[in-house]
Scaffold this motif. Sequence first.
Motif, PDB file in Angstrom:
ATOM      1  N   LEU A 181       0.823  -1.208   0.000  1.00 34.58           N
ATOM      2  CA  LEU A 181       0.000   0.000   0.000  1.00 34.58           C
ATOM      3  C   LEU A 181       0.860   1.261   0.000  1.00 34.58           C
ATOM      4  N   ALA A 182       1.970   1.219   0.713  1.00 34.81           N
ATOM      5  CA  ALA A 182       2.830   2.392   0.813  1.00 34.81           C
ATOM      6  C   ALA A 182       3.590   2.666  -0.479  1.00 34.81           C
ATOM      7  N   ASN A 183       3.672   1.669  -1.358  1.00 32.64           N
ATOM      8  CA  ASN A 183       4.462   1.821  -2.590  1.00 32.64           C
ATOM      9  C   ASN A 183       3.675   1.316  -3.788  1.00 32.64           C
ATOM     10  N   PRO A 184       2.603   1.997  -4.174  1.00 40.10           N
ATOM     11  CA  PRO A 184       1.777   1.510  -5.295  1.00 40.10           C
ATOM     12  C   PRO A 184       2.492   1.522  -6.642  1.00 40.10           C
ATOM     13  N   SER A 185       3.572   2.287  -6.769  1.00 38.11           N
ATOM     14  CA  SER A 185       4.289   2.342  -8.050  1.00 38.11           C
ATOM     15  C   SER A 185       5.192   1.137  -8.275  1.00 38.11           C
ATOM     16  N   PRO A 201       0.388  -5.219 -10.212  1.00 32.47           N
ATOM     17  CA  PRO A 201       1.159  -4.385 -11.139  1.00 32.47           C
ATOM     18  C   PRO A 201       1.314  -2.970 -10.591  1.00 32.47           C
ATOM     19  N   SER A 202       2.226  -2.226 -11.165  1.00 31.36           N
ATOM     20  CA  SER A 202       2.395  -0.824 -10.790  1.00 31.36           C
ATOM     21  C   SER A 202       1.101  -0.075 -11.103  1.00 31.36           C
ATOM     22  N   SER A 203       0.597   0.721 -10.146  1.00 30.20           N
ATOM     23  CA  SER A 203      -0.696   1.386 -10.324  1.00 30.20           C
ATOM     24  C   SER A 203      -0.768   2.598  -9.415  1.00 30.20           C
ATOM     25  N   ASN A 204      -1.947   3.222  -9.382  1.00 30.22           N
ATOM     26  CA  ASN A 204      -2.151   4.319  -8.447  1.00 30.22           C
ATOM     27  C   ASN A 204      -2.687   3.769  -7.123  1.00 30.22           C
ATOM     28  N   LEU A 205      -2.855   4.650  -6.150  1.00 36.47           N
ATOM     29  CA  LEU A 205      -3.213   4.209  -4.807  1.00 36.47           C
ATOM     30  C   LEU A 205      -4.599   3.564  -4.773  1.00 36.47           C
ATOM     31  N   ARG A 206      -5.561   4.146  -5.469  1.00 33.40           N
ATOM     32  CA  ARG A 206      -6.922   3.604  -5.423  1.00 33.40           C
ATOM     33  C   ARG A 206      -6.972   2.198  -6.023  1.00 33.40           C
ATOM     34  N   GLN A 207      -6.280   1.989  -7.120  1.00 30.56           N
ATOM     35  CA  GLN A 207      -6.240   0.660  -7.727  1.00 30.56           C
ATOM     36  C   GLN A 207      -5.521  -0.334  -6.820  1.00 30.56           C
ATOM     37  N   ARG A 208      -4.475   0.114  -6.131  1.00 26.92           N
ATOM     38  CA  ARG A 208      -3.738  -0.771  -5.249  1.00 26.92           C
ATOM     39  C   ARG A 208      -4.615  -1.189  -4.053  1.00 26.92           C
ATOM     40  N   ILE A 209      -5.406  -0.246  -3.520  1.00 30.12           N
ATOM     41  CA  ILE A 209      -6.319  -0.587  -2.414  1.00 30.12           C
ATOM     42  C   ILE A 209      -7.337  -1.624  -2.874  1.00 30.12           C
ATOM     43  N   SER A 210      -7.911  -1.444  -4.057  1.00 28.51           N
ATOM     44  CA  SER A 210      -8.901  -2.394  -4.569  1.00 28.51           C
ATOM     45  C   SER A 210      -8.292  -3.767  -4.800  1.00 28.51           C
TER      46      SER A 210
END
Length: 623
Positions: A181-185, A201-210
């Motif tokens: 969560l701390a490193n979505p990239s 995969p590398s993504s933005n924060l909202r996609q990483r939370i989902s």
Amino acid sequence: MSDIIQLLPDSVANQIAAGEVIQRPASVVKELVENAVDAGSSEIQIIIKDAGRTLIQIIDNGCGMSETDARMAFERHATSKIRNANDLFAIRTMGFRGEALASIAAVAHVELKTRLHEQQLGTRIEIAGSKVENQEPVTCAPGSNFMVKNLFFNVPARRRFLKTNATELRHIVNEFQRIALANPSIMFSLEHNNQKLFTLPSSNLRQRISALIGSHTNSLLLPVETDTSIIKIHGFIGKPQSARKTMGDQYFFVNHRYMRSPYLHKAVMVAYENLVPAEHCPPYFLFFEADPEIIDVNIHPTKTEIKFEDERSVWKIVSAAVREALGKFNMVPSIDFGDAGEVQIPAKKRDEPIPEPSVKINPEYNPFDEEKNYRPSGSGTSSPPSGWESLYEGFQSASHKIDPADGTDMLILPSKEDASESGNDDAVKTGNEYKETGALYFQIKSKYIITSVKSGVMIIDQRRAHERILYEDFLRNISADASVSQHSLFPEEIGFSEEDAILLRDIMDDLRIFGFELEERSDRTFSVIGQPSLLKGINTRKLIDALLNAFKSGEVDPRHEVREQMAGVMARNACMRPGEVLTQDEMAELINKLFLCSAPNYTPGGKPVFTILDNEELEKRFR
């Protein structure tokens, strides 16, 4: 007296440090993955065998290490993150103490393959119990590849105290989620016993939370964004309807480092006041950006406790930011100033005459003619109802007598003898006759049941009584190793986080004994095909959440009778709610079932179910 103080050998000192830094396999994952993040990796792969007991492998494509650095990395207090004491107040990296690798090497077999990007050959080094067993050049991919085998092989006591594989895997997943969560990239993958648990995969924060928590959370997130001179906050909070009893989806990060803070958690919960039910907690993912000079991360070996220079101001900023996000998206109930329900008063026109009020008079009214003037409603006349005298049959009229003391009028009710002589049997019914008619139980405040017993008056807590009844019903099903399940015509689909899904898979057989029939779908979603027939109208999601929370909080201890403990948790969460109105038959059935229990006096948690106000106490109160 001879000198008795001496320096400890490095192997002993490393094991002491390992006891603070490496507490379980999840600690190894945390330290090695954080090092991979500090190395500038864009891809990190984690491979686990037997929940970390057999193998923990971390592969990254970071900067790698030279031959000398690979050897020095396993020495105590050897680090590339800081150079002097002043650097402790400007920390931007995850690690900085230089203790993690030395602690891991002290309690496990460690193999490292690493190579700098600009070099052709890398270095392979093997260490066991702080002793370097082999070091040689090797062909390998750029970056680092750590393999930690046989954790705690030389500390058998620590290895014995490890929990079950499912429990240790949950802790690993928990640490993995915090770093991901701390490193979505950064691209992350987690594999356990050749089974892929996560591929992110590398993504933005909202996609990483989902991706981590579940796709069902995407529509329940509200963005938070605020910038002050003290701290900058961004991230997401959950809508009030996403609040659950189960804790676990609450995250604070300071400069991309996970932080525990009950103090700031209270700031978030104050903003949700009156929006979520009691004992429920919404998810939140809040990231703080602060000057390293105003925070202190060097407090605890796990570095999850962080102190702010001005915590009170941060508390107020967090609470205000959450309130603003809730208000911006209309999550806070507002006052409606509409005219719905108002009395519509017709407006008077300028030249419209005001009519005189009319008075209706009945010229035939005679105050002495009762039958003709009887008016139950409206303006018409009608005769009084016939047969009204029967309503008062069997009642004895009260007589009046003047009190000689003060001259007041006293009301004298008929005595038992008078009632018997007049044939009014209802006035002298015995307790047994009341019992036969069912008029024995009284409900107060929709919470307590009152009934008379031989020794006095019994007061029963209806909710605790129901809890005891359900608990013993569950115990009987456990002893029979089966329970009746009520199948659903339309199965309910419930999504869980990976941590909860791992725990749910572990207790699936136990849930089946109680009558739950769950079938796992894709993406950590479970279908509830059937639920216990004992539990009618219960919210299955809330009950399962309560069970998972009991396991995670330690209320249910896997080392003891798990099913009996689960029965207690289920009975407490499935029993009737306070404020439920019961009929006479329902109260009678509840009390009859209660006193068929083996231990009706107390709930499974040891709280009293009923109390008796004895006859002597009643007599004292009326003296």
